[in-house]
Design a protein around this motif. Sequence first.
Motif, PDB file in Angstrom:
ATOM      1  N   LEU A  47       0.653  -1.330  -0.017  1.00 40.67           N
ATOM      2  CA  LEU A  47      -0.001  -0.198   0.154  1.00 40.67           C
ATOM      3  C   LEU A  47       0.893   1.164  -0.039  1.00 40.67           C
ATOM      4  N   VAL A  48       0.625   2.099  -0.894  1.00 40.97           N
ATOM      5  CA  VAL A  48       1.195   3.509  -0.642  1.00 40.97           C
ATOM      6  C   VAL A  48       0.164   4.404  -0.200  1.00 40.97           C
ATOM      7  N   ALA A  49      -1.093   4.600  -0.455  1.00 49.99           N
ATOM      8  CA  ALA A  49      -2.089   5.584  -0.155  1.00 49.99           C
ATOM      9  C   ALA A  49      -3.401   5.080  -0.663  1.00 49.99           C
ATOM     10  N   THR A  50      -4.540   5.562   0.196  1.00 51.47           N
ATOM     11  CA  THR A  50      -5.736   5.298  -0.359  1.00 51.47           C
ATOM     12  C   THR A  50      -6.581   6.797   0.047  1.00 51.47           C
ATOM     13  N   ILE A  51      -7.952   6.899  -0.620  1.00 54.91           N
ATOM     14  CA  ILE A  51      -8.517   7.918  -0.169  1.00 54.91           C
ATOM     15  C   ILE A  51     -10.067   7.342  -0.416  1.00 54.91           C
ATOM     16  N   THR A  52     -10.870   7.913   0.366  1.00 54.52           N
ATOM     17  CA  THR A  52     -12.264   7.449   0.466  1.00 54.52           C
ATOM     18  C   THR A  52     -13.117   8.469  -0.447  1.00 54.52           C
ATOM     19  N   ARG A  53     -14.386   8.282  -0.803  1.00 51.96           N
ATOM     20  CA  ARG A  53     -15.325   9.059  -1.579  1.00 51.96           C
ATOM     21  C   ARG A  53     -15.324  10.193  -0.795  1.00 51.96           C
ATOM     22  N   GLY A  54     -15.390  10.332   0.547  1.00 56.60           N
ATOM     23  CA  GLY A  54     -15.532  11.569   1.271  1.00 56.60           C
ATOM     24  C   GLY A  54     -14.077  12.329   1.371  1.00 56.60           C
ATOM     25  N   GLY A  55     -12.993  11.818   0.776  1.00 60.98           N
ATOM     26  CA  GLY A  55     -11.865  12.675   1.089  1.00 60.98           C
ATOM     27  C   GLY A  55     -10.960  12.234   2.085  1.00 60.98           C
ATOM     28  N   ARG A  56     -11.230  10.944   2.870  1.00 60.15           N
ATOM     29  CA  ARG A  56     -10.402  10.678   4.018  1.00 60.15           C
ATOM     30  C   ARG A  56      -9.145   9.939   3.450  1.00 60.15           C
ATOM     31  N   THR A  57      -8.000  10.088   4.029  1.00 60.67           N
ATOM     32  CA  THR A  57      -6.934   9.593   3.180  1.00 60.67           C
ATOM     33  C   THR A  57      -6.018   8.720   4.345  1.00 60.67           C
ATOM     34  N   GLU A  63       5.592   7.349   3.140  1.00 60.75           N
ATOM     35  CA  GLU A  63       5.006   8.232   2.099  1.00 60.75           C
ATOM     36  C   GLU A  63       4.626   9.372   2.951  1.00 60.75           C
ATOM     37  N   LYS A  64       4.235   9.218   4.280  1.00 61.97           N
ATOM     38  CA  LYS A  64       3.731  10.543   4.897  1.00 61.97           C
ATOM     39  C   LYS A  64       4.538  11.601   4.689  1.00 61.97           C
ATOM     40  N   GLY A  65       3.874  12.796   4.259  1.00 66.09           N
ATOM     41  CA  GLY A  65       4.642  14.214   4.239  1.00 66.09           C
ATOM     42  C   GLY A  65       5.307  14.344   2.894  1.00 66.09           C
ATOM     43  N   ARG A  66       5.616  13.224   2.040  1.00 62.15           N
ATOM     44  CA  ARG A  66       5.947  13.329   0.535  1.00 62.15           C
ATOM     45  C   ARG A  66       4.930  13.062  -0.504  1.00 62.15           C
ATOM     46  N   PHE A  67       4.126  12.493  -0.263  1.00 64.03           N
ATOM     47  CA  PHE A  67       3.135  11.847  -1.175  1.00 64.03           C
ATOM     48  C   PHE A  67       1.803  12.442  -0.973  1.00 64.03           C
ATOM     49  N   THR A  68       0.880  12.815  -1.751  1.00 60.66           N
ATOM     50  CA  THR A  68      -0.550  13.457  -1.664  1.00 60.66           C
ATOM     51  C   THR A  68      -1.525  12.842  -2.642  1.00 60.66           C
ATOM     52  N   ASN A  76     -14.286  10.019 -11.534  1.00 56.12           N
ATOM     53  CA  ASN A  76     -13.754   8.408 -11.099  1.00 56.12           C
ATOM     54  C   ASN A  76     -12.300   8.527 -11.019  1.00 56.12           C
ATOM     55  N   THR A  77     -11.544   9.659 -10.922  1.00 53.25           N
ATOM     56  CA  THR A  77     -10.107   9.847 -11.226  1.00 53.25           C
ATOM     57  C   THR A  77      -9.307   9.900 -10.096  1.00 53.25           C
ATOM     58  N   ALA A  78      -8.171   9.294  -9.891  1.00 49.47           N
ATOM     59  CA  ALA A  78      -7.550   9.346  -8.640  1.00 49.47           C
ATOM     60  C   ALA A  78      -6.120   9.993  -9.111  1.00 49.47           C
ATOM     61  N   TYR A  79      -5.359  10.818  -8.342  1.00 50.92           N
ATOM     62  CA  TYR A  79      -3.951  11.224  -8.381  1.00 50.92           C
ATOM     63  C   TYR A  79      -3.100  11.162  -7.273  1.00 50.92           C
ATOM     64  N   LEU A  80      -1.920  10.776  -7.681  1.00 52.81           N
ATOM     65  CA  LEU A  80      -0.851  10.620  -6.507  1.00 52.81           C
ATOM     66  C   LEU A  80       0.413  11.457  -6.849  1.00 52.81           C
ATOM     67  N   GLN A  81       0.388  12.556  -5.988  1.00 50.47           N
ATOM     68  CA  GLN A  81       1.486  13.555  -6.490  1.00 50.47           C
ATOM     69  C   GLN A  81       2.632  13.137  -5.595  1.00 50.47           C
ATOM     70  N   MET A  82       3.982  12.867  -6.103  1.00 47.56           N
ATOM     71  CA  MET A  82       4.957  12.547  -5.369  1.00 47.56           C
ATOM     72  C   MET A  82       5.893  13.403  -5.445  1.00 47.56           C
ATOM     73  N   ASN A  83       6.617  14.020  -4.299  1.00 49.41           N
ATOM     74  CA  ASN A  83       7.484  14.737  -3.899  1.00 49.41           C
ATOM     75  C   ASN A  83       8.796  14.310  -3.348  1.00 49.41           C
ATOM     76  N   SER A  84       9.785  14.889  -3.363  1.00 50.35           N
ATOM     77  CA  SER A  84      11.103  14.072  -2.590  1.00 50.35           C
ATOM     78  C   SER A  84      11.421  12.664  -2.945  1.00 50.35           C
ATOM     79  N   LEU A  85      11.284  12.476  -4.080  1.00 45.78           N
ATOM     80  CA  LEU A  85      11.261  11.098  -4.648  1.00 45.78           C
ATOM     81  C   LEU A  85      12.759  10.520  -4.236  1.00 45.78           C
ATOM     82  N   LYS A  86      12.706   9.304  -3.651  1.00 42.94           N
ATOM     83  CA  LYS A  86      13.904   8.401  -3.306  1.00 42.94           C
ATOM     84  C   LYS A  86      13.885   7.183  -4.129  1.00 42.94           C
ATOM     85  N   PRO A  87      15.406   7.001  -4.199  1.00 43.63           N
ATOM     86  CA  PRO A  87      15.636   5.391  -5.074  1.00 43.63           C
ATOM     87  C   PRO A  87      14.718   4.238  -4.515  1.00 43.63           C
TER      88      PRO A  87
END
Length: 116
Positions: A47-57, A63-68, A76-87
């Motif tokens: 698991l990286v991240a999940t989000i409910t229909r109501g927006g609960r993440t 990944e906390k603090g780096r990914f959104t 019906n679209t989901a996005y994953l913003q990934m910052n400060s990426l590591k190898p």
Amino acid sequence: QVQLVESGGGLVQTGGSLRLSCAPSGSIFSISTMGWYRQAPGKQRELVATITRGGRTNYADSEKGRFTISRDNAKNTAYLQMNSLKPEDTGIYYCNAIDWSRQNYWGQGTQVTVSS
């Protein structure tokens, strides 16, 4: 059979950013939870991240603090913003959706490679 289609993966240097997108290939009625999972070489899908229909993440600790994670319910679209990426973020990223009947949908995955 409806599938999810991921996009936005690629090769990026350490510290860089990527934004992944996920949308269904057809119509899915009433998606509840959407999520992103990663499978690194030689490892199980995690698991990286999940989000409910109501927006609960929910995020994996690494990944906390780096990914959104975010979503557009109308599309019906989901996005994953990934910052400060590591190898260690390298892997195939899969999108998942669960509909009102608890049916799971998966995409084919998109490769993310972070160079050191």
